[in-house]
Design a protein around this motif. Structure first.
Motif, mmCIF file in Angstrom:
data_model
loop_
_atom_site.group_PDB
_atom_site.id
_atom_site.type_symbol
_atom_site.label_atom_id
_atom_site.label_comp_id
_atom_site.label_asym_id
_atom_site.label_seq_id
_atom_site.Cartn_x
_atom_site.Cartn_y
_atom_site.Cartn_z
ATOM 1 N N THR A 35 52.591 31.968 49.512
ATOM 2 C CA THR A 35 53.691 31.555 50.390
ATOM 3 C C THR A 35 53.321 31.984 51.813
ATOM 4 O OG1 THR A 35 54.894 33.641 50.254
ATOM 5 C CG2 THR A 35 55.366 31.997 48.545
ATOM 6 N N PRO A 36 54.096 31.550 52.815
ATOM 7 C CA PRO A 36 53.805 32.024 54.181
ATOM 8 C C PRO A 36 53.887 33.556 54.305
ATOM 9 C CG PRO A 36 55.246 30.120 54.257
ATOM 10 C CD PRO A 36 55.123 30.512 52.813
ATOM 11 N N LEU A 37 54.588 34.210 53.394
ATOM 12 C CA LEU A 37 54.734 35.669 53.462
ATOM 13 C C LEU A 37 53.649 36.441 52.716
ATOM 14 C CD1 LEU A 37 58.598 35.959 52.869
ATOM 15 C CD2 LEU A 37 57.367 36.064 55.047
ATOM 16 N N GLU A 38 53.013 35.792 51.730
ATOM 17 C CA GLU A 38 52.053 36.516 50.899
ATOM 18 C C GLU A 38 50.967 35.588 50.373
ATOM 19 O OE1 GLU A 38 51.038 40.117 49.911
ATOM 20 O OE2 GLU A 38 53.223 40.056 49.851
ATOM 21 N N ASN A 39 49.726 36.077 50.422
ATOM 22 C CA ASN A 39 48.600 35.336 49.856
ATOM 23 C C ASN A 39 48.348 35.862 48.445
ATOM 24 O OD1 ASN A 39 46.357 33.763 49.468
ATOM 25 N ND2 ASN A 39 45.006 35.035 50.692
ATOM 26 N N ILE A 40 48.675 35.043 47.455
ATOM 27 C CA ILE A 40 48.544 35.467 46.059
ATOM 28 C C ILE A 40 47.596 34.509 45.347
ATOM 29 C CG2 ILE A 40 49.732 35.882 43.890
ATOM 30 C CD1 ILE A 40 52.297 36.341 45.572
ATOM 31 N N GLU A 41 46.471 35.060 44.897
ATOM 32 C CA GLU A 41 45.490 34.256 44.176
ATOM 33 C C GLU A 41 44.812 35.160 43.150
ATOM 34 O OE1 GLU A 41 43.102 31.374 46.435
ATOM 35 O OE2 GLU A 41 41.371 32.190 45.385
ATOM 36 N N ALA A 42 44.517 34.611 41.990
ATOM 37 C CA ALA A 42 43.841 35.386 40.948
ATOM 38 C C ALA A 42 42.848 34.489 40.218
ATOM 39 C CB ALA A 42 44.855 35.955 39.969
ATOM 40 N N HIS A 43 41.780 35.119 39.718
ATOM 41 C CA HIS A 43 40.702 34.393 39.034
ATOM 42 C C HIS A 43 40.429 35.003 37.670
ATOM 43 C CE1 HIS A 43 39.300 32.185 42.661
ATOM 44 N NE2 HIS A 43 39.935 33.171 43.250
ATOM 45 N N ASN A 44 40.124 34.125 36.722
ATOM 46 C CA ASN A 44 39.734 34.547 35.381
ATOM 47 C C ASN A 44 38.522 33.701 34.996
ATOM 48 O OD1 ASN A 44 39.432 34.819 32.577
ATOM 49 N ND2 ASN A 44 41.607 35.243 32.286
ATOM 50 N N ALA A 59 40.816 22.207 24.126
ATOM 51 C CA ALA A 59 41.626 23.415 23.917
ATOM 52 C C ALA A 59 41.092 24.538 24.800
ATOM 53 C CB ALA A 59 41.587 23.831 22.455
ATOM 54 N N PHE A 60 42.009 25.344 25.310
ATOM 55 C CA PHE A 60 41.664 26.522 26.121
ATOM 56 C C PHE A 60 42.434 27.722 25.592
ATOM 57 C CE2 PHE A 60 39.334 25.090 29.865
ATOM 58 C CZ PHE A 60 39.560 23.726 29.861
ATOM 59 N N ASN A 61 41.800 28.875 25.639
ATOM 60 C CA ASN A 61 42.463 30.150 25.386
ATOM 61 C C ASN A 61 42.099 31.088 26.523
ATOM 62 O OD1 ASN A 61 44.062 30.168 23.000
ATOM 63 N ND2 ASN A 61 42.170 29.883 21.831
ATOM 64 N N VAL A 62 43.099 31.764 27.068
ATOM 65 C CA VAL A 62 42.903 32.632 28.227
ATOM 66 C C VAL A 62 43.593 33.962 27.980
ATOM 67 C CG1 VAL A 62 43.285 32.861 30.711
ATOM 68 C CG2 VAL A 62 42.983 30.595 29.704
ATOM 69 N N LEU A 63 42.861 35.046 28.181
ATOM 70 C CA LEU A 63 43.477 36.368 28.125
ATOM 71 C C LEU A 63 44.132 36.644 29.477
ATOM 72 C CD1 LEU A 63 40.792 38.473 26.238
ATOM 73 C CD2 LEU A 63 43.016 37.703 25.384
ATOM 74 N N ILE A 64 45.407 36.940 29.464
ATOM 75 C CA ILE A 64 46.157 37.150 30.707
ATOM 76 C C ILE A 64 45.589 38.324 31.506
ATOM 77 C CG2 ILE A 64 48.444 37.699 31.651
ATOM 78 C CD1 ILE A 64 48.130 34.842 30.475
ATOM 79 N N LYS A 65 45.189 39.385 30.811
ATOM 80 C CA LYS A 65 44.633 40.540 31.524
ATOM 81 C C LYS A 65 43.282 40.249 32.168
ATOM 82 C CE LYS A 65 47.083 44.326 29.383
ATOM 83 N NZ LYS A 65 47.016 45.576 28.628
ATOM 84 N N GLY A 66 42.703 39.085 31.885
ATOM 85 C CA GLY A 66 41.431 38.706 32.502
ATOM 86 C C GLY A 66 41.575 38.198 33.925
ATOM 87 N N PHE A 67 42.789 37.975 34.394
ATOM 88 C CA PHE A 67 42.989 37.524 35.781
ATOM 89 C C PHE A 67 42.808 38.707 36.726
ATOM 90 C CE2 PHE A 67 45.133 33.965 33.729
ATOM 91 C CZ PHE A 67 44.637 32.916 34.480
ATOM 92 N N GLU A 68 41.981 38.486 37.742
ATOM 93 C CA GLU A 68 41.693 39.535 38.721
ATOM 94 C C GLU A 68 42.251 39.132 40.079
ATOM 95 O OE1 GLU A 68 37.481 40.132 38.590
ATOM 96 O OE2 GLU A 68 37.557 40.996 36.578
ATOM 97 N N PHE A 69 42.942 40.060 40.698
ATOM 98 C CA PHE A 69 43.538 39.869 42.023
ATOM 99 C C PHE A 69 42.754 40.699 43.040
ATOM 100 C CE2 PHE A 69 47.768 37.991 41.045
ATOM 101 C CZ PHE A 69 47.701 38.038 39.660
ATOM 102 N N LYS A 70 42.834 40.332 44.301
ATOM 103 C CA LYS A 70 42.212 41.147 45.350
ATOM 104 C C LYS A 70 42.951 42.477 45.512
ATOM 105 C CE LYS A 70 39.962 37.709 48.202
ATOM 106 N NZ LYS A 70 39.905 37.034 49.485
ATOM 107 N N VAL A 71 44.271 42.441 45.317
ATOM 108 C CA VAL A 71 45.091 43.633 45.485
ATOM 109 C C VAL A 71 45.475 44.155 44.092
ATOM 110 C CG1 VAL A 71 47.236 44.549 46.452
ATOM 111 C CG2 VAL A 71 45.982 42.749 47.672
ATOM 112 N N ALA A 72 45.066 45.380 43.791
ATOM 113 C CA ALA A 72 45.293 45.958 42.460
ATOM 114 C C ALA A 72 46.779 46.031 42.107
ATOM 115 C CB ALA A 72 44.669 47.343 42.384
#
Length: 181
Positions: A35-44, A59-72
């Motif tokens: 949003t204009p207030l926050e840059n939020i992006e994550a990669h897995n 078909a895809f399966n994704v582990l949610i904890k596998g998403f990595e953010f720049k800000v911990a």
């Protein structure tokens, strides 16, 4: 001896059944909720996908904890407060390429793929559809797509205190390089 033969035949038929499917063990899925207030992006880059070129199923399966953010701290809030990844550790997609007959998996080119299926996030399943591409280059198949999801549709509750910092619609990107099984 007879049991060994039956086991060998079962293994052979199992192998033949899967020999036409393509597997991606390092699919890259990333999203933006900026949003204009926050840059939020994550990669897995650990998503697993199976594509059956004959049937056009995907078909895809994704582990949610596998998403990595720049800000911990964002990653912590994502896992603990929004996606509740201990309770709902995986997300999945099971779908189909509706125009699969128009894609030549044996000829180099970039083909439009009309994909639809069921997306499960946070233990809620919703139908989704999007247009993506299937790129065939030197025998390698790569699928790419982009679509949007609304966290509210998947019972992901955003607290009022931060609701203006997180996009109401999240853009999801997918890139899956496949290998023959």
């Amino acid at each position: 001896m007879k049991k060994s033969f039956i086991l060998l035949m079962l293994l052979a038929s199992f192998q033949m059944g899967f020999s036409q499917k393509l597997i991606s063990k390092n699919s890259h899925i990333w999203f933006s909720a900026t949003t204009p207030l926050e840059n939020i992006e994550a990669h897995n880059k650990q998503a697993v996908s199976i594509l059956d070129p004959t049937a056009g199923t995907l078909a895809f399966n994704v582990l949610i904890k596998g998403f990595e953010f720049k800000v911990a701290l964002m990653q912590e809030h994502f896992n603990e407060n929004y996606l509740e990844s201990d309770k709902y550790p995986k997300s999945s997609f099971n779908g189909k390429i509706n125009n699969n007959s128009e894609i030549n998996y044996k000829k180099d080119g970039t083909y439009t793929a009309d994909v639809s299926g069921d997306l499960t996030i946070h233990n809620v399943t919703k139908p989704v559809s999007t247009k993506g591409t299937i790129e065939v280059k030197n025998g390698t198949v790569t699928a790419k797509a982009q679509f949007t999801v609304k966290p509210a549709d998947y019972n992901i509750i955003i607290p009022a205190l931060v609701e203006n910092k997180i996009a109401k619609e999240v853009t999801v990107n997918v890139e899956a390089p496949y290998q023959s099984n």
